[in-house]
Design an enzyme around this catalytic site. Sequence first.
Site, PDB file in Angstrom:
ATOM      1  N   GLY A   1       0.670  -1.267   0.138  1.00 26.88           N
ATOM      2  CA  GLY A   1       0.114   0.101   0.073  1.00 26.88           C
ATOM      3  C   GLY A   1       0.839   1.241  -0.005  1.00 26.88           C
ATOM      4  N   ALA A   2       0.541   2.225  -0.930  1.00 30.59           N
ATOM      5  CA  ALA A   2       1.384   3.269  -1.011  1.00 30.59           C
ATOM      6  C   ALA A   2       0.351   4.705  -0.635  1.00 30.59           C
ATOM      7  CB  ALA A   2       1.867   3.608  -2.507  1.00 30.59           C
ATOM      8  N   GLY A   3      -0.200   4.457   0.298  1.00 25.88           N
ATOM      9  CA  GLY A   3      -1.237   5.483   0.869  1.00 25.88           C
ATOM     10  C   GLY A   3      -0.050   6.340   1.818  1.00 25.88           C
TER      11      GLY A   3
ATOM     12  N   ASN B   1       1.827  -1.581  -4.772  1.00 24.04           N
ATOM     13  CA  ASN B   1       0.498  -0.701  -4.815  1.00 24.04           C
ATOM     14  C   ASN B   1      -0.249  -1.344  -5.973  1.00 24.04           C
ATOM     15  OD1 ASN B   1      -0.963   1.363  -3.226  1.00 24.04           O
ATOM     16  ND2 ASN B   1      -0.651   2.220  -5.326  1.00 24.04           N
TER      17      ASN B   1
ATOM     18  N   GLN C   1      -3.665  11.415   9.830  1.00 23.00           N
ATOM     19  CA  GLN C   1      -2.767  12.053  10.674  1.00 23.00           C
ATOM     20  C   GLN C   1      -2.123  10.727  11.614  1.00 23.00           C
ATOM     21  OE1 GLN C   1      -3.102  15.084  14.499  1.00 23.00           O
ATOM     22  NE2 GLN C   1      -4.982  14.501  13.310  1.00 23.00           N
TER      23      GLN C   1
ATOM     24  N   GLU D   1     -17.827  16.944   4.735  1.00 21.79           N
ATOM     25  CA  GLU D   1     -16.801  17.383   3.598  1.00 21.79           C
ATOM     26  C   GLU D   1     -17.378  17.276   2.242  1.00 21.79           C
ATOM     27  OE1 GLU D   1     -12.754  16.081   4.584  1.00 21.79           O
ATOM     28  OE2 GLU D   1     -12.611  17.720   5.770  1.00 21.79           O
TER      29      GLU D   1
HETATM   30  P1  FAD Z   1      -4.373   5.001   2.236  1.00 22.28           P
HETATM   31  O1  FAD Z   1      -3.952   6.302   2.283  1.00 22.28           O
HETATM   32  O2  FAD Z   1      -6.134   4.962   1.678  1.00 22.28           O
HETATM   33  O3  FAD Z   1      -3.876   4.099   1.276  1.00 22.28           O
HETATM   34  C1  FAD Z   1      -3.898   2.533   0.849  1.00 22.28           C
HETATM   35  C2  FAD Z   1      -3.165   2.181  -0.230  1.00 22.28           C
HETATM   36  O4  FAD Z   1      -3.174   0.824  -0.489  1.00 22.28           O
HETATM   37  C3  FAD Z   1      -3.694   2.917  -1.531  1.00 22.28           C
HETATM   38  O5  FAD Z   1      -2.610   3.510  -2.402  1.00 22.28           O
HETATM   39  C4  FAD Z   1      -4.546   1.839  -2.211  1.00 22.28           C
HETATM   40  O6  FAD Z   1      -4.764   1.962  -3.601  1.00 22.28           O
HETATM   41  C5  FAD Z   1      -3.746   0.846  -1.983  1.00 22.28           C
HETATM   42  N1  FAD Z   1      -4.234  -0.626  -1.890  1.00 22.28           N
HETATM   43  C6  FAD Z   1      -5.518  -1.101  -1.329  1.00 22.28           C
HETATM   44  N2  FAD Z   1      -5.817  -2.405  -1.582  1.00 22.28           N
HETATM   45  C7  FAD Z   1      -4.787  -2.844  -2.219  1.00 22.28           C
HETATM   46  C8  FAD Z   1      -4.373  -3.889  -2.724  1.00 22.28           C
HETATM   47  N3  FAD Z   1      -5.297  -5.221  -2.718  1.00 22.28           N
HETATM   48  N4  FAD Z   1      -3.284  -4.112  -3.580  1.00 22.28           N
HETATM   49  C9  FAD Z   1      -2.337  -3.235  -3.673  1.00 22.28           C
HETATM   50  N5  FAD Z   1      -2.536  -1.906  -3.125  1.00 22.28           N
HETATM   51  C10 FAD Z   1      -3.576  -1.817  -2.659  1.00 22.28           C
HETATM   52  N6  FAD Z   1      -7.840  11.818   7.662  1.00 22.28           N
HETATM   53  C11 FAD Z   1      -7.477  12.876   8.238  1.00 22.28           C
HETATM   54  O7  FAD Z   1      -6.604  12.635   9.208  1.00 22.28           O
HETATM   55  N7  FAD Z   1      -7.647  14.134   8.042  1.00 22.28           N
HETATM   56  C12 FAD Z   1      -8.506  14.438   7.068  1.00 22.28           C
HETATM   57  O8  FAD Z   1      -8.762  15.427   6.812  1.00 22.28           O
HETATM   58  C13 FAD Z   1      -9.327  13.209   6.321  1.00 22.28           C
HETATM   59  N8  FAD Z   1      -9.952  13.452   5.581  1.00 22.28           N
HETATM   60  C14 FAD Z   1     -10.639  12.620   4.833  1.00 22.28           C
HETATM   61  C15 FAD Z   1     -11.324  12.657   3.601  1.00 22.28           C
HETATM   62  C16 FAD Z   1     -11.814  11.467   2.896  1.00 22.28           C
HETATM   63  C17 FAD Z   1     -13.059  12.066   1.844  1.00 22.28           C
HETATM   64  C18 FAD Z   1     -11.654  10.271   3.413  1.00 22.28           C
HETATM   65  C19 FAD Z   1     -12.422   9.123   2.767  1.00 22.28           C
HETATM   66  C20 FAD Z   1     -10.885  10.174   4.332  1.00 22.28           C
HETATM   67  C21 FAD Z   1     -10.331  10.826   5.155  1.00 22.28           C
HETATM   68  N9  FAD Z   1      -9.535  10.738   6.298  1.00 22.28           N
HETATM   69  C22 FAD Z   1      -8.874  11.963   6.846  1.00 22.28           C
HETATM   70  C23 FAD Z   1      -9.103   9.510   6.664  1.00 22.28           C
HETATM   71  C24 FAD Z   1      -7.816   9.296   5.902  1.00 22.28           C
HETATM   72  O9  FAD Z   1      -7.854   9.320   4.764  1.00 22.28           O
HETATM   73  C25 FAD Z   1      -7.198   7.741   6.191  1.00 22.28           C
HETATM   74  O10 FAD Z   1      -7.267   7.355   7.444  1.00 22.28           O
HETATM   75  C26 FAD Z   1      -5.976   7.270   5.652  1.00 22.28           C
HETATM   76  O11 FAD Z   1      -5.976   7.443   4.117  1.00 22.28           O
HETATM   77  C27 FAD Z   1      -5.290   5.935   5.933  1.00 22.28           C
HETATM   78  O12 FAD Z   1      -4.218   5.841   5.347  1.00 22.28           O
HETATM   79  P2  FAD Z   1      -3.691   4.210   4.821  1.00 22.28           P
HETATM   80  O13 FAD Z   1      -2.118   4.346   4.605  1.00 22.28           O
HETATM   81  O14 FAD Z   1      -4.017   3.580   5.840  1.00 22.28           O
HETATM   82  O15 FAD Z   1      -4.728   4.176   3.663  1.00 22.28           O
HETATM   83  P1  NAD Z   2     -17.482   8.049  10.576  1.00 20.30           P
HETATM   84  O1  NAD Z   2     -17.697   6.643  11.223  1.00 20.30           O
HETATM   85  O2  NAD Z   2     -16.822   8.940  11.066  1.00 20.30           O
HETATM   86  O3  NAD Z   2     -18.880   8.488  10.380  1.00 20.30           O
HETATM   87  C1  NAD Z   2     -20.013   7.811   9.780  1.00 20.30           C
HETATM   88  C2  NAD Z   2     -21.603   8.527  10.091  1.00 20.30           C
HETATM   89  O4  NAD Z   2     -22.275   7.563   9.490  1.00 20.30           O
HETATM   90  C3  NAD Z   2     -21.762   8.439  11.532  1.00 20.30           C
HETATM   91  O5  NAD Z   2     -22.179   9.645  11.893  1.00 20.30           O
HETATM   92  C4  NAD Z   2     -22.676   7.510  11.633  1.00 20.30           C
HETATM   93  O6  NAD Z   2     -23.674   7.605  12.858  1.00 20.30           O
HETATM   94  C5  NAD Z   2     -23.477   7.475  10.472  1.00 20.30           C
HETATM   95  N1  NAD Z   2     -24.408   6.042  10.157  1.00 20.30           N
HETATM   96  C6  NAD Z   2     -23.758   4.987  10.493  1.00 20.30           C
HETATM   97  N2  NAD Z   2     -24.842   4.113   9.846  1.00 20.30           N
HETATM   98  C7  NAD Z   2     -25.664   4.949   9.215  1.00 20.30           C
HETATM   99  C8  NAD Z   2     -26.911   4.621   8.535  1.00 20.30           C
HETATM  100  N3  NAD Z   2     -27.445   3.209   8.409  1.00 20.30           N
HETATM  101  N4  NAD Z   2     -27.727   5.519   8.090  1.00 20.30           N
HETATM  102  C9  NAD Z   2     -27.307   6.798   8.128  1.00 20.30           C
HETATM  103  N5  NAD Z   2     -26.144   7.224   8.721  1.00 20.30           N
HETATM  104  C10 NAD Z   2     -25.243   6.278   9.514  1.00 20.30           C
HETATM  105  O7  NAD Z   2     -16.925   7.644   9.109  1.00 20.30           O
HETATM  106  P2  NAD Z   2     -16.511   8.666   7.991  1.00 20.30           P
HETATM  107  O8  NAD Z   2     -17.012   9.824   8.152  1.00 20.30           O
HETATM  108  O9  NAD Z   2     -16.408   7.954   6.733  1.00 20.30           O
HETATM  109  O10 NAD Z   2     -14.900   8.827   8.419  1.00 20.30           O
HETATM  110  C11 NAD Z   2     -14.023   7.779   8.482  1.00 20.30           C
HETATM  111  C12 NAD Z   2     -12.827   8.223   9.282  1.00 20.30           C
HETATM  112  O11 NAD Z   2     -12.065   9.195   8.410  1.00 20.30           O
HETATM  113  C13 NAD Z   2     -13.090   8.607  10.404  1.00 20.30           C
HETATM  114  O12 NAD Z   2     -11.956   8.202  11.356  1.00 20.30           O
HETATM  115  C14 NAD Z   2     -12.584  10.086  10.298  1.00 20.30           C
HETATM  116  O13 NAD Z   2     -12.588  10.901  11.509  1.00 20.30           O
HETATM  117  C15 NAD Z   2     -11.824  10.201   9.348  1.00 20.30           C
HETATM  118  N6  NAD Z   2     -12.008  11.472   8.315  1.00 20.30           N
HETATM  119  C16 NAD Z   2     -11.583  12.611   8.901  1.00 20.30           C
HETATM  120  C17 NAD Z   2     -11.761  13.741   8.286  1.00 20.30           C
HETATM  121  C18 NAD Z   2     -11.236  15.145   8.941  1.00 20.30           C
HETATM  122  O14 NAD Z   2     -10.379  14.940   9.622  1.00 20.30           O
HETATM  123  N7  NAD Z   2     -11.413  16.296   8.291  1.00 20.30           N
HETATM  124  C19 NAD Z   2     -12.494  13.910   6.993  1.00 20.30           C
HETATM  125  C20 NAD Z   2     -13.053  12.473   6.577  1.00 20.30           C
HETATM  126  C21 NAD Z   2     -12.760  11.327   7.378  1.00 20.30           C
END
Ligand code: FAD
Ligand code: NAD
Length: 404
Positions: free
Chosen positions: A10-12, A36, A318, A169
């Site tokens: 995974g390259a996240g 990845n 984070q 968001e």
């Molecule tokens: P990721 O960064 O998601 O990386 C996983 C990597 O693994 C990807 O490159 C993927 O392609 C690769 N991969 C997956 N499966 C396979 C496979 N089978 N084979 C090869 N490669 C694979 N967190 C914050 O702290 N602040 C925020 O503002 C925030 N905003 C968010 C907004 C959104 C819309 C979402 C969806 C999430 C947000 N999060 C935020 C949560 C955050 O994005 C995740 O917690 C974070 O990306 C986790 O990092 P990771 O390295 O575990 O996975």
């Molecule tokens: P989450 O679990 O934080 O929120 C999911 C929401 O869906 C909850 O409010 C829950 O009550 C609701 N829910 C659950 N089942 C439901 C149903 N059947 N019908 C309607 N609502 C339902 O999940 P997320 O928002 O996808 O976030 C995932 C992770 O990513 C979290 O750890 C979050 O902190 C992180 N994240 C952080 C940021 C940021 O820091 N700006 C932005 C996006 C995501």
Amino acid sequence: MRKPRIVVLGAGYGGLMTVTRLQKQISGEAEIILINKNDYHYETTWLHEASAGTMHHDKVRYDIKSVINRSKVHFMETTVEDIKTDENKVITTDGEVEYDYLVIALGAEPETFGIKGLKEYAFSITSIRSARHIREHLDYQFATYSQEQEKKDERLTIVVGGAGFTGIEFLGELGNRIPELCHEYDIDPSKVRIVCVEAAPMILPGFDPELVKYARAKLEKKGVEFRIGTPIKEATEDGIFIAINEEEVEEIKASTVVWAAGVRGSNLIEKAGFENMRARVKVEKDLRAPGHDNVFIVGDCSLMINEEINRPYPPTAQIAMQQGEVCARNIAALVKGKHDLETFVPDLKGTVCSLGEDDAIGLVFGKKLMGSSAAFMKKVIDNRALYMIGGASLVFKKGKFKFF
Ligand code: FAD
Ligand code: NAD
């Protein structure tokens, strides 16, 4: 003698932090392989922007090879299909890869809680591909609505399931994008309906009430309708059903349903047979999987308990990035024959939730932020993540500089 081989999956955020730190700490004592499924990294934390269409998906991704030292790290673009810990090997679409040390950083998948129809009929914000699909689908609904003889308003109804940070968001971005789409396709904005359905009694459950109130008012002003305390029970071809109370359900007809109501770890965690909770492994303090001295798990596939409140830390970028740094130091120590590993302690600096490009709410170092100051902070955080992995050149290429 064969050098020990470190394989990072995974390259996240977690995987790239591990690799970019390892390549500085290891000089020839070990082989490093990064696997990845794509040749690019995407900023998962910006995917809501690409999904709504307020940012092009190419801005959200960059070439993995541009941030790794290719003389020290071998990159493999392939999909991991299984992990065999008893044989110290990983099965990929292109063959097997043996390891001495493994880092699992495969990120998250949507948690649908077994709700009927979600997998078939709802979108989720998980990758470049899914973000592009949502954006194109939205464009298509607006483009074809204006050509229909008998105009079906549900074509312009968008349901967002979940008012957690992802849902909020995405709604913030939609609030900015919908007026552009209406203008582009000559559609009366009053025909558009954006409904956010949340199961809990409030949006952003558990977040600061004053900030939540601000966010809700701002999103309502942009046309978002909140249905609170009404869980989604089923998704169908025509929309969703929500529970009004124990007996009553209501149908909301919608051509677009985006499920943003929670995540679980990678299905490969379950497949590999690790003890897990929703595909997340409760890792040891040094980030190793219990019972596996050579397997580290970081990011959304890992689970750590915040002992102050006795609940898991939320899966965030984070934490994934901070884990990557400690994981790299611990593997480098093992490779160098040391056995005293570092304990991972999250250093939580706060949370900022965007409400579109120009607005946000946040709690940073205990201080509340709203409006343009929070939006500014959000961009600083986004740029910092780029800097931590790719340095100043990556910030210049991909950074966010529209501050006011
Ligand atoms: P990721 O960064 O998601 O990386 C996983 C990597 O693994 C990807 O490159 C993927 O392609 C690769 N991969 C997956 N499966 C396979 C496979 N089978 N084979 C090869 N490669 C694979 N967190 C914050 O702290 N602040 C925020 O503002 C925030 N905003 C968010 C907004 C959104 C819309 C979402 C969806 C999430 C947000 N999060 C935020 C949560 C955050 O994005 C995740 O917690 C974070 O990306 C986790 O990092 P990771 O390295 O575990 O996975
Ligand atoms: P989450 O679990 O934080 O929120 C999911 C929401 O869906 C909850 O409010 C829950 O009550 C609701 N829910 C659950 N089942 C439901 C149903 N059947 N019908 C309607 N609502 C339902 O999940 P997320 O928002 O996808 O976030 C995932 C992770 O990513 C979290 O750890 C979050 O902190 C992180 N994240 C952080 C940021 C940021 O820091 N700006 C932005 C996006 C995501």
